[in-house]
Design a protein around this motif. Sequence first.
Motif, PDB file in Angstrom:
ATOM      1  N   ASN A 285       0.843  -1.186   0.000  1.00 52.15           N
ATOM      2  CA  ASN A 285       0.000   0.000   0.000  1.00 52.15           C
ATOM      3  C   ASN A 285       0.878   1.237   0.000  1.00 52.15           C
TER       4      ASN A 285
ATOM      5  N   GLU B   5      -6.714  -1.642  -5.586  1.00 51.17           N
ATOM      6  CA  GLU B   5      -7.845  -0.956  -4.955  1.00 51.17           C
ATOM      7  C   GLU B   5      -7.392   0.384  -4.395  1.00 51.17           C
TER       8      GLU B   5
ATOM      9  N   CYS C  94      -8.266   3.586  -1.913  1.00 55.31           N
ATOM     10  CA  CYS C  94      -9.052   4.033  -0.761  1.00 55.31           C
ATOM     11  C   CYS C  94      -8.851   5.536  -0.655  1.00 55.31           C
ATOM     12  N   TRP C  95      -9.936   6.282  -0.777  1.00 49.17           N
ATOM     13  CA  TRP C  95      -9.885   7.743  -0.903  1.00 49.17           C
ATOM     14  C   TRP C  95     -10.852   8.339   0.114  1.00 49.17           C
ATOM     15  N   TYR C  96     -10.319   9.043   1.102  1.00 54.05           N
ATOM     16  CA  TYR C  96     -11.171   9.632   2.147  1.00 54.05           C
ATOM     17  C   TYR C  96     -11.090  11.149   2.094  1.00 54.05           C
TER      18      TYR C  96
ATOM     19  N   GLN D 166     -15.938   8.369   1.877  1.00 48.41           N
ATOM     20  CA  GLN D 166     -14.896   7.428   1.491  1.00 48.41           C
ATOM     21  C   GLN D 166     -15.292   6.711   0.205  1.00 48.41           C
TER      22      GLN D 166
ATOM     23  N   ARG E 221     -13.899   3.475  -2.083  1.00 45.47           N
ATOM     24  CA  ARG E 221     -12.994   2.354  -2.326  1.00 45.47           C
ATOM     25  C   ARG E 221     -13.273   1.889  -3.748  1.00 45.47           C
TER      26      ARG E 221
ATOM     27  N   SER F 184     -12.044  -0.452  -6.845  1.00 45.14           N
ATOM     28  CA  SER F 184     -11.215  -1.606  -7.209  1.00 45.14           C
ATOM     29  C   SER F 184     -11.324  -1.890  -8.702  1.00 45.14           C
TER      30      SER F 184
ATOM     31  N   ASP G 240     -17.143   1.248  -3.803  1.00 47.30           N
ATOM     32  CA  ASP G 240     -17.824   1.167  -2.509  1.00 47.30           C
ATOM     33  C   ASP G 240     -17.785   2.576  -1.900  1.00 47.30           C
TER      34      ASP G 240
END
Length: 205
Positions: free
Chosen positions: A48, A84, A86-88, A95, A97, A99, A174
């Motif tokens: 990551n 994937e 992950c963006w907050y 958020q 997600r 993929s 997501d």
Amino acid sequence: MAGGSAAASALSNPWRTLLQRALDANAHLKHSTFFQLATVGGGGRPANRTVVFRGFQEHCDKIQINTDARSNKISEIKEWPLGEICWYFTDSWEQFRISGIIDVIDGSNSDPIKLQQREKAWFASSVKSRSQYLGPCPGVPVANDDHIKDVHLDPSAGPVDAYCLLTLDPEKVDYVNLKNNQRLMFTRTQQGDESSDWMAEKVSP
């Protein structure tokens, strides 16, 4: 970053619309264009890192990321291209997600269209950002920072060998909004077609 054309094409599907709204709402925060990209590392271990959003490719939903072709993740992604994001977004409490499949576009790519995309992404980056690809290989020990001072890049020159463009082609998104406690799952109903439809389903957070 997301520009006017990206904002217009964001209306093409629901998650792009949500993402564009989040980008606009958090635009005053520099870190809003940073997200985490997870891939499969060596030996099947998770890998990551934080990367910068470089916009969407024209006429599709593929997310662009700049990276160094000499880094370990390039060979790892070529072997196992699943990834994937992950963006907050800290202000709007949202958020994403995302993929999908990652495509590696380096200087050895045989597709002329992809090489054009790589060149366009190169010139869309700042000269300072481009200069980092003239430094030593990532992860190699350095005694001092002298190599940084000696770097000189011709602003009109095309991509250097070390520059690589990654594109992530989303298959599933997501989305969670913590302010209204809403969660939506978006799934692409067709594969391999840039105009594919998306199915949305509301699920429990």
